[in-house]
Write an enzyme that holds these catalytic residues in place. Sequence first.
Site, PDB file in Angstrom:
ATOM      1  CB  CYS A 181     -36.972   7.509  16.201  1.00 50.53           C
ATOM      2  SG  CYS A 181     -36.411   6.751  14.812  1.00 50.53           S
ATOM      3  CD  GLU A 196     -29.490   5.657  14.802  1.00 56.35           C
ATOM      4  OE1 GLU A 196     -29.962   6.635  15.278  1.00 56.35           O
ATOM      5  OE2 GLU A 196     -28.556   5.257  14.580  1.00 56.35           O
TER       6      GLU A 196
HETATM    7  P1  NAP Z   1     -37.137   0.540  24.259  1.00 53.77           P
HETATM    8  O1  NAP Z   1     -38.870   0.041  26.105  1.00 53.77           O
HETATM    9  O2  NAP Z   1     -36.348   1.331  24.858  1.00 53.77           O
HETATM   10  O3  NAP Z   1     -37.496  -0.465  23.748  1.00 53.77           O
HETATM   11  C1  NAP Z   1     -36.040  -0.802  22.962  1.00 53.77           C
HETATM   12  C2  NAP Z   1     -35.157  -1.990  23.411  1.00 53.77           C
HETATM   13  O4  NAP Z   1     -35.004  -1.792  24.391  1.00 53.77           O
HETATM   14  C3  NAP Z   1     -36.570  -3.063  23.310  1.00 53.77           C
HETATM   15  O5  NAP Z   1     -35.378  -4.266  22.969  1.00 53.77           O
HETATM   16  C4  NAP Z   1     -36.049  -3.673  25.019  1.00 53.77           C
HETATM   17  O6  NAP Z   1     -36.778  -4.928  25.405  1.00 53.77           O
HETATM   18  C5  NAP Z   1     -34.576  -3.083  25.101  1.00 53.77           C
HETATM   19  N1  NAP Z   1     -35.279  -2.445  26.339  1.00 53.77           N
HETATM   20  C6  NAP Z   1     -35.329  -1.738  27.151  1.00 53.77           C
HETATM   21  N2  NAP Z   1     -35.063  -1.412  28.467  1.00 53.77           N
HETATM   22  C7  NAP Z   1     -34.309  -1.647  28.422  1.00 53.77           C
HETATM   23  C8  NAP Z   1     -32.802  -1.636  29.808  1.00 53.77           C
HETATM   24  N3  NAP Z   1     -32.712  -1.056  30.734  1.00 53.77           N
HETATM   25  N4  NAP Z   1     -31.593  -2.132  29.403  1.00 53.77           N
HETATM   26  C9  NAP Z   1     -31.392  -3.172  28.095  1.00 53.77           C
HETATM   27  N5  NAP Z   1     -32.428  -3.289  26.863  1.00 53.77           N
HETATM   28  C10 NAP Z   1     -33.908  -2.204  27.752  1.00 53.77           C
HETATM   29  O7  NAP Z   1     -37.522   1.602  23.104  1.00 53.77           O
HETATM   30  P2  NAP Z   1     -39.493   1.404  22.722  1.00 53.77           P
HETATM   31  O8  NAP Z   1     -40.232   2.458  23.590  1.00 53.77           O
HETATM   32  O9  NAP Z   1     -39.436   0.206  22.619  1.00 53.77           O
HETATM   33  O10 NAP Z   1     -39.108   2.087  21.781  1.00 53.77           O
HETATM   34  C11 NAP Z   1     -39.312   3.413  21.310  1.00 53.77           C
HETATM   35  C12 NAP Z   1     -38.243   4.262  21.624  1.00 53.77           C
HETATM   36  O11 NAP Z   1     -36.933   3.589  20.769  1.00 53.77           O
HETATM   37  C13 NAP Z   1     -38.605   5.257  21.332  1.00 53.77           C
HETATM   38  O12 NAP Z   1     -38.136   6.600  22.094  1.00 53.77           O
HETATM   39  C14 NAP Z   1     -38.545   6.324  19.810  1.00 53.77           C
HETATM   40  O13 NAP Z   1     -38.122   7.311  19.325  1.00 53.77           O
HETATM   41  C15 NAP Z   1     -37.138   4.878  19.487  1.00 53.77           C
HETATM   42  N6  NAP Z   1     -36.746   5.040  18.987  1.00 53.77           N
HETATM   43  C16 NAP Z   1     -35.372   5.629  17.726  1.00 53.77           C
HETATM   44  C17 NAP Z   1     -34.923   5.149  16.874  1.00 53.77           C
HETATM   45  C18 NAP Z   1     -33.735   5.962  16.367  1.00 53.77           C
HETATM   46  O14 NAP Z   1     -33.247   5.510  15.190  1.00 53.77           O
HETATM   47  N7  NAP Z   1     -32.897   6.533  16.561  1.00 53.77           N
HETATM   48  C19 NAP Z   1     -35.978   4.212  15.662  1.00 53.77           C
HETATM   49  C20 NAP Z   1     -36.824   3.629  16.525  1.00 53.77           C
HETATM   50  C21 NAP Z   1     -36.925   4.095  16.976  1.00 53.77           C
HETATM   51  P3  NAP Z   1     -38.103  -5.424  26.087  1.00 53.77           P
HETATM   52  O15 NAP Z   1     -38.875  -5.172  25.124  1.00 53.77           O
HETATM   53  O16 NAP Z   1     -37.888  -6.764  26.635  1.00 53.77           O
HETATM   54  O17 NAP Z   1     -38.127  -4.251  26.797  1.00 53.77           O
END
Ligand code: NAP
Length: 470
Positions: free
Chosen positions: A265, A231
């Site tokens: 999102c 997602e």
């Molecule tokens: P993010 O940086 O991707 O973080 C999300 C999770 O992934 C965190 O637990 C993070 O851990 C982990 N993570 C980050 N980079 C990683 C990698 N290279 N390998 C493995 N795990 C990794 O996202 P965010 O900035 O916190 O959240 C916002 C994003 O989420 C936006 O793009 C939003 O649209 C999306 N989102 C999508 C949905 C949906 O249902 N489609 C819902 C909500 C949010 P750490 O915190 O330890 O870095």
Amino acid sequence: MPIATTNPTTGQVLKSFEAMSAEQLDAAIERADLAYQRLRDTTIDQRGRWLTAAADLLEAERDETARLMTSEMGKTYAAAKAEVTKCATACRFYATKAAEFLADEPADAGAVKATRAFIRYQPIGPVLAVMPWNFPLWQVMRFAAPALMAGNTGLLKHASNVPQTALLLEDLFRRAGFPEGAFTTLLAGSDAVDPVLSDPRVRAATLTGSEGAGRSIAQIAGRELKKTVLELGGSDPFVVMPSADLDRAAEVATTARCQNNGQSCIAAKRFIVHTDVFDAFAERFAANMSALRVGDPMDDTTDVGPLATERGRDEVHAQVRDAVDQGATVLCGGEPPARDGWWYPPTVVTDLRPEMRMWSEEVFGPVAGLFRVSSYDEAIEVANGTTFGLGSNAWTRDPREQERFATDLDAGNVFINGMTTSFPELPFGGVRNSGYGRELSALGMREFCNVKTVWVGEGAASAGAGAHAE
Ligand code: NAP
């Protein structure tokens, strides 16, 4: 990223945690695997009683849970309370509906030369859930409730800035009665994802997060041949056509953009307005955005709190500056205030062009891009003109146009005359770079089930299983 609670309202670190060691992670996986052996043999009724107990606890402890969430990521206290309630509702939904969703599904036995044929849904084992901070309870619950009801166990690697909410979730399921290890929080950074997902005891992964994290997890899962649900991000279009109720559209547009301080999102991010009503809509929308009250998220009169992280705030401002430097027009907002914490004002930017970052990137804050189009076809072209495909919205009273939008918008959902949201009853997910797989509804529950085909022949009849083994 440090594993810590840092209050976005003040910028102060409230509590820090040590990341778990490799040995601790291994022990957690072992517990999850042992708990799976137990959980899969419990009845749906029993699991339903535990999940109902979790709903009861959530409701009883709503206010303190909401306060914690607000202190970790800055959403308004009112929004946090609503999130807790929504989680309880989802728990009750799956506790009630799991028997129906997991029931054996009969197939046409005659067509497959069987005396009996059916589909059986069975759990697969421990599932790793990598989750974001923006809905720190809800994003986890919409994975956890169906997964636990199906008999799987969960290993949560939550975002590093919401460790206390992560621990609260583990504690919640334990107190609700689920066996030790059924749901475990891994206090770990993103570097732990590879070793955990590579472990043979972990059977699958679900990620809600950014495109970059999605690519990284999909690569690991591809190497390890494990199922994933992703997602990811979105830059949802919100199309306004001439027949729309403009007052209502401009009011909902404001909420759709600024809910959760603009960090959702499925927030509408690109407002694509027909030229016949562009000026009237722009005026109402900018006025509504300017009228939002930005302030302490614990204050009941606040509409928009701070952004969750300093990095996130700086990124939003860089996207706005990039557009303005290349000739875009700011109708309201556009400058972060000089004060402690990570604030950004509700902002509307227009005169965007494809070379600007805001044209194609997701903006994760209360900033709207406003686009003028002169026809239905142009509206669709702009709406579908990013690499994302999560949610979409269209405003029109014309039934023929409604039908066309439902087909032509290239997204996981289309909401007509309303803003995108999620319901336990409806599937949720995206297409293209917004990810794949579905959460919620029966489909979400079955993503982490072995969809087992069972074919029963008559003794050693000629149409026996061997004849069809492929
Ligand atoms: P993010 O940086 O991707 O973080 C999300 C999770 O992934 C965190 O637990 C993070 O851990 C982990 N993570 C980050 N980079 C990683 C990698 N290279 N390998 C493995 N795990 C990794 O996202 P965010 O900035 O916190 O959240 C916002 C994003 O989420 C936006 O793009 C939003 O649209 C999306 N989102 C999508 C949905 C949906 O249902 N489609 C819902 C909500 C949010 P750490 O915190 O330890 O870095």
